[in-house]
Design a protein around this motif. Structure first.
Motif, PDB file in Angstrom:
ATOM      1  N   LEU A  86       0.853  -1.182   0.000  1.00  0.00           N
ATOM      2  CA  LEU A  86       0.000   0.000   0.000  1.00  0.00           C
ATOM      3  C   LEU A  86       0.890   1.234   0.000  1.00  0.00           C
ATOM      4  CD1 LEU A  86      -2.863   1.239   0.225  1.00  0.00           C
ATOM      5  CD2 LEU A  86      -2.598   1.131   2.722  1.00  0.00           C
ATOM      6  N   TYR A  87       0.616   2.147  -0.932  1.00  0.00           N
ATOM      7  CA  TYR A  87       1.416   3.359  -1.077  1.00  0.00           C
ATOM      8  C   TYR A  87       0.504   4.574  -0.974  1.00  0.00           C
ATOM      9  CZ  TYR A  87       4.346  -0.185  -3.314  1.00  0.00           C
ATOM     10  OH  TYR A  87       5.046  -1.331  -3.587  1.00  0.00           O
ATOM     11  N   ALA A  88       1.140   5.727  -0.725  1.00  0.00           N
ATOM     12  CA  ALA A  88       0.428   6.997  -0.704  1.00  0.00           C
ATOM     13  C   ALA A  88       1.292   8.032  -1.392  1.00  0.00           C
ATOM     14  CB  ALA A  88       0.120   7.438   0.722  1.00  0.00           C
ATOM     15  N   GLN A  89       0.645   8.879  -2.199  1.00  0.00           N
ATOM     16  CA  GLN A  89       1.360   9.944  -2.896  1.00  0.00           C
ATOM     17  C   GLN A  89       0.583  11.240  -2.740  1.00  0.00           C
ATOM     18  OE1 GLN A  89       1.382  10.149  -7.255  1.00  0.00           O
ATOM     19  NE2 GLN A  89       3.636  10.271  -7.183  1.00  0.00           N
ATOM     20  N   SER A  90       1.308  12.307  -2.400  1.00  0.00           N
ATOM     21  CA  SER A  90       0.650  13.603  -2.255  1.00  0.00           C
ATOM     22  C   SER A  90       0.050  14.005  -3.594  1.00  0.00           C
ATOM     23  CB  SER A  90       1.649  14.664  -1.774  1.00  0.00           C
ATOM     24  OG  SER A  90       2.715  14.801  -2.717  1.00  0.00           O
ATOM     25  N   LEU A  91      -1.018  14.806  -3.507  1.00  0.00           N
ATOM     26  CA  LEU A  91      -1.713  15.181  -4.734  1.00  0.00           C
ATOM     27  C   LEU A  91      -0.840  16.009  -5.679  1.00  0.00           C
ATOM     28  CD1 LEU A  91      -5.332  15.998  -3.439  1.00  0.00           C
ATOM     29  CD2 LEU A  91      -4.401  13.849  -4.297  1.00  0.00           C
ATOM     30  N   ASP A  92       0.181  16.656  -5.134  1.00  0.00           N
ATOM     31  CA  ASP A  92       1.092  17.401  -6.008  1.00  0.00           C
ATOM     32  C   ASP A  92       2.173  16.514  -6.594  1.00  0.00           C
ATOM     33  OD1 ASP A  92       2.729  16.894  -3.869  1.00  0.00           O
ATOM     34  OD2 ASP A  92       2.922  18.982  -3.234  1.00  0.00           O
ATOM     35  N   GLN A  93       2.113  15.202  -6.247  1.00  0.00           N
ATOM     36  CA  GLN A  93       3.011  14.181  -6.789  1.00  0.00           C
ATOM     37  C   GLN A  93       4.494  14.451  -6.458  1.00  0.00           C
ATOM     38  OE1 GLN A  93       2.206  13.909 -11.014  1.00  0.00           O
ATOM     39  NE2 GLN A  93       0.058  13.293 -10.712  1.00  0.00           N
ATOM     40  N   LYS A  94       4.730  15.129  -5.329  1.00  0.00           N
ATOM     41  CA  LYS A  94       6.101  15.444  -4.949  1.00  0.00           C
ATOM     42  C   LYS A  94       6.618  14.575  -3.810  1.00  0.00           C
ATOM     43  CE  LYS A  94       5.954  20.299  -6.381  1.00  0.00           C
ATOM     44  NZ  LYS A  94       6.097  21.728  -5.948  1.00  0.00           N
ATOM     45  N   THR A  95       5.716  13.860  -3.131  1.00  0.00           N
ATOM     46  CA  THR A  95       6.132  13.048  -2.000  1.00  0.00           C
ATOM     47  C   THR A  95       5.343  11.744  -2.028  1.00  0.00           C
ATOM     48  OG1 THR A  95       6.403  15.092  -0.730  1.00  0.00           O
ATOM     49  CG2 THR A  95       6.562  13.021   0.481  1.00  0.00           C
ATOM     50  N   ALA A  96       6.022  10.646  -1.619  1.00  0.00           N
ATOM     51  CA  ALA A  96       5.359   9.332  -1.607  1.00  0.00           C
ATOM     52  C   ALA A  96       5.793   8.567  -0.374  1.00  0.00           C
ATOM     53  CB  ALA A  96       5.686   8.550  -2.870  1.00  0.00           C
ATOM     54  N   TRP A  97       4.906   7.669   0.096  1.00  0.00           N
ATOM     55  CA  TRP A  97       5.174   6.861   1.272  1.00  0.00           C
ATOM     56  C   TRP A  97       4.732   5.408   1.000  1.00  0.00           C
ATOM     57  CZ3 TRP A  97       2.720  11.497   1.058  1.00  0.00           C
ATOM     58  CH2 TRP A  97       3.293  12.562   1.731  1.00  0.00           C
ATOM     59  N   MET A  98       5.240   4.489   1.774  1.00  0.00           N
ATOM     60  CA  MET A  98       4.826   3.085   1.711  1.00  0.00           C
ATOM     61  C   MET A  98       4.461   2.628   3.118  1.00  0.00           C
ATOM     62  SD  MET A  98       6.830  -0.336   0.314  1.00  0.00           S
ATOM     63  CE  MET A  98       7.993  -0.361   1.673  1.00  0.00           C
ATOM     64  N   TYR A  99       3.370   1.879   3.237  1.00  0.00           N
ATOM     65  CA  TYR A  99       2.923   1.414   4.543  1.00  0.00           C
ATOM     66  C   TYR A  99       3.822   0.286   5.020  1.00  0.00           C
ATOM     67  CZ  TYR A  99      -0.067  -0.263   8.301  1.00  0.00           C
ATOM     68  OH  TYR A  99      -0.555  -0.630   9.527  1.00  0.00           O
ATOM     69  N   ASN A 100       4.258   0.429   6.279  1.00  0.00           N
ATOM     70  CA  ASN A 100       5.130  -0.568   6.898  1.00  0.00           C
ATOM     71  C   ASN A 100       4.267  -1.464   7.799  1.00  0.00           C
ATOM     72  OD1 ASN A 100       6.987  -1.957   8.579  1.00  0.00           O
ATOM     73  ND2 ASN A 100       8.534  -0.362   8.206  1.00  0.00           N
ATOM     74  N   THR A 101       4.096  -2.726   7.397  1.00  0.00           N
ATOM     75  CA  THR A 101       3.237  -3.634   8.156  1.00  0.00           C
ATOM     76  C   THR A 101       3.830  -3.992   9.509  1.00  0.00           C
ATOM     77  OG1 THR A 101       4.272  -5.515   7.019  1.00  0.00           O
ATOM     78  CG2 THR A 101       2.242  -4.635   6.065  1.00  0.00           C
ATOM     79  N   ALA A 102       5.144  -3.866   9.645  1.00  0.00           N
ATOM     80  CA  ALA A 102       5.795  -4.215  10.905  1.00  0.00           C
ATOM     81  C   ALA A 102       5.589  -3.116  11.949  1.00  0.00           C
ATOM     82  CB  ALA A 102       7.274  -4.481  10.684  1.00  0.00           C
ATOM     83  N   THR A 103       5.757  -1.872  11.528  1.00  0.00           N
ATOM     84  CA  THR A 103       5.658  -0.754  12.468  1.00  0.00           C
ATOM     85  C   THR A 103       4.268  -0.119  12.475  1.00  0.00           C
ATOM     86  OG1 THR A 103       6.388   0.839  10.803  1.00  0.00           O
ATOM     87  CG2 THR A 103       8.098  -0.246  12.121  1.00  0.00           C
ATOM     88  N   LYS A 104       3.413  -0.545  11.543  1.00  0.00           N
ATOM     89  CA  LYS A 104       2.083   0.037  11.386  1.00  0.00           C
ATOM     90  C   LYS A 104       2.181   1.541  11.118  1.00  0.00           C
ATOM     91  CE  LYS A 104       0.375  -3.950  12.488  1.00  0.00           C
ATOM     92  NZ  LYS A 104      -0.208  -4.837  11.432  1.00  0.00           N
ATOM     93  N   GLY A 105       3.231   1.953  10.424  1.00  0.00           N
ATOM     94  CA  GLY A 105       3.425   3.360  10.091  1.00  0.00           C
ATOM     95  C   GLY A 105       3.745   3.515   8.618  1.00  0.00           C
ATOM     96  N   TRP A 106       4.046   4.759   8.235  1.00  0.00           N
ATOM     97  CA  TRP A 106       4.317   5.071   6.843  1.00  0.00           C
ATOM     98  C   TRP A 106       5.773   5.505   6.686  1.00  0.00           C
ATOM     99  CZ3 TRP A 106       0.818   4.358   2.945  1.00  0.00           C
ATOM    100  CH2 TRP A 106      -0.511   4.075   3.330  1.00  0.00           C
ATOM    101  N   ASP A 107       6.473   4.861   5.786  1.00  0.00           N
ATOM    102  CA  ASP A 107       7.867   5.185   5.500  1.00  0.00           C
ATOM    103  C   ASP A 107       7.932   6.010   4.219  1.00  0.00           C
ATOM    104  OD1 ASP A 107       8.550   3.653   7.673  1.00  0.00           O
ATOM    105  OD2 ASP A 107       8.953   1.840   6.482  1.00  0.00           O
ATOM    106  N   LYS A 108       8.693   7.093   4.276  1.00  0.00           N
ATOM    107  CA  LYS A 108       8.847   7.939   3.099  1.00  0.00           C
ATOM    108  C   LYS A 108       9.699   7.222   2.054  1.00  0.00           C
ATOM    109  CE  LYS A 108      10.163  12.647   1.740  1.00  0.00           C
ATOM    110  NZ  LYS A 108      10.965  12.221   0.593  1.00  0.00           N
ATOM    111  N   LEU A 109       9.260   7.306   0.795  1.00  0.00           N
ATOM    112  CA  LEU A 109       9.981   6.665  -0.298  1.00  0.00           C
ATOM    113  C   LEU A 109      10.933   7.652  -0.965  1.00  0.00           C
ATOM    114  CD1 LEU A 109       7.219   4.543  -2.100  1.00  0.00           C
ATOM    115  CD2 LEU A 109       9.033   3.727  -0.587  1.00  0.00           C
ATOM    116  N   ASP A 110      11.934   7.085  -1.580  1.00  0.00           N
ATOM    117  CA  ASP A 110      12.870   7.900  -2.333  1.00  0.00           C
ATOM    118  C   ASP A 110      12.142   8.539  -3.509  1.00  0.00           C
ATOM    119  OD1 ASP A 110      15.058   8.147  -4.633  1.00  0.00           O
ATOM    120  OD2 ASP A 110      16.081   8.228  -2.696  1.00  0.00           O
ATOM    121  N   ASP A 111      12.574   9.742  -3.857  1.00  0.00           N
ATOM    122  CA  ASP A 111      11.915  10.461  -4.946  1.00  0.00           C
ATOM    123  C   ASP A 111      12.017   9.729  -6.276  1.00  0.00           C
ATOM    124  OD1 ASP A 111      11.254  12.388  -3.144  1.00  0.00           O
ATOM    125  OD2 ASP A 111      12.816  13.821  -3.750  1.00  0.00           O
TER     126      ASP A 111
END
Length: 260
Positions: free
Chosen positions: A202-227
């Protein structure tokens, strides 16, 4: 002398004629009687023949009627045999239905606890799964929990709705999906496009398409992805929305957890 003689001759002739006539009458009576008897015999024979013809016709009618009755008897016998077969089959069917009715209580005793276990397992699965379409999924589980305690819904309908919920959850893992929502990061809500690869990632991307994250199932949090992944996430989102042609894209996926 001559006159007396002539009268005597005439008288003799008359006497002779009368005697002859009397003799003919005597002979004619037996013949008439015989003819009369023969006529009576013929009349009686004709009357007897009429009676015989009448009795023969009656016998023929009775034979024809008997033949019809015999045919009807055979038809009725065949029909009765057919009805007897149907009745026997219906009795067997009714017995089977009665056996099923007798087993309903036992079936109910087994199905009701199973349904409660299925809803509990589904609730746990949703809470441990990737956090996508969370509101809809949790609401579906709550509706099922309320449904189990409702007396207005039949047992069969309850079981069907539980199976439908399982079917929906199964389908979630078979395709990519995208939805717009809010992602809470450090106490702030960010509008993002959530992009899901089945149940793999599961991923998330800001609507301006400048930042993205991936859901970490181990920590139950969101890790920022490389640009460097922004372009591929954008491509995946466009494909999921059917705004772009099918194409390959490269994204990181969480490492598989070891089986416990």
């Amino acid at each position: 002398m001559s006159k007396v003689s002539n009268r005597t001759k005439i008288a003799s002739a008359l006497v002779g004629a009368l005697a002859l006539a009397s003799s003919n009458l005597v002979v004619a009576d037996p013949l008439a009687d015989a003819q009369k008897a023969a006529g009576q015999i013929h009349a009686d024979a004709a009357a007897s023949q009429k009676k015989i013809d009448k009795y023969f016709d009656q016998a023929q009618d009775m034979l024809f009627e008997y033949s019809n009755v015999a045919d009807q008897r055979e038809s009725l016998k065949a029909y009765n045999d057919y009805l007897a077969t149907l009745v026997a089959d219906q009795n067997n069917t009714m017995k089977g239905i009665q056996d099923d009715i007798n087993g309903v209580d036992k079936l109910r005793q087994g199905v009701v606890p199973l349904m409660f276990k299925m809803v509990t397992a589904l609730e746990k699965f949703v809470s441990l799964d990737l956090p996508f379409r969370s509101e809809d999924r949790h609401e579906r589980v709550e509706n099922l929990k309320n449904l189990l305690n409702s007396a207005d819904v039949t047992l069969a309908e309850k079981f069907r709705m539980i199976l439908d919920a399982y079917s929906i959850e199964r389908d979630y893992g078979n395709f990519v999906d995208v939805e717009t929502g809010k992602l809470n990061l450090d106490g702030k809500d960010v509008l993002v496009d959530f992009f899901r690869l089945g149940r793999v990632a599961l991923y998330a991307q800001s609507l301006d398409q400048k930042t993205a994250w991936m859901y970490n199932t181990a920590t139950k949090g969101w890790d920022k992805l490389d640009d460097s992944y922004l372009r591929d996430i954008t491509k995946g989102i466009r494909i999921a929305r059917k705004q772009g042609a099918m194409d390959l894209f490269a994204l990181p996926i969480p490492a598989a957890e070891a089986a416990k």
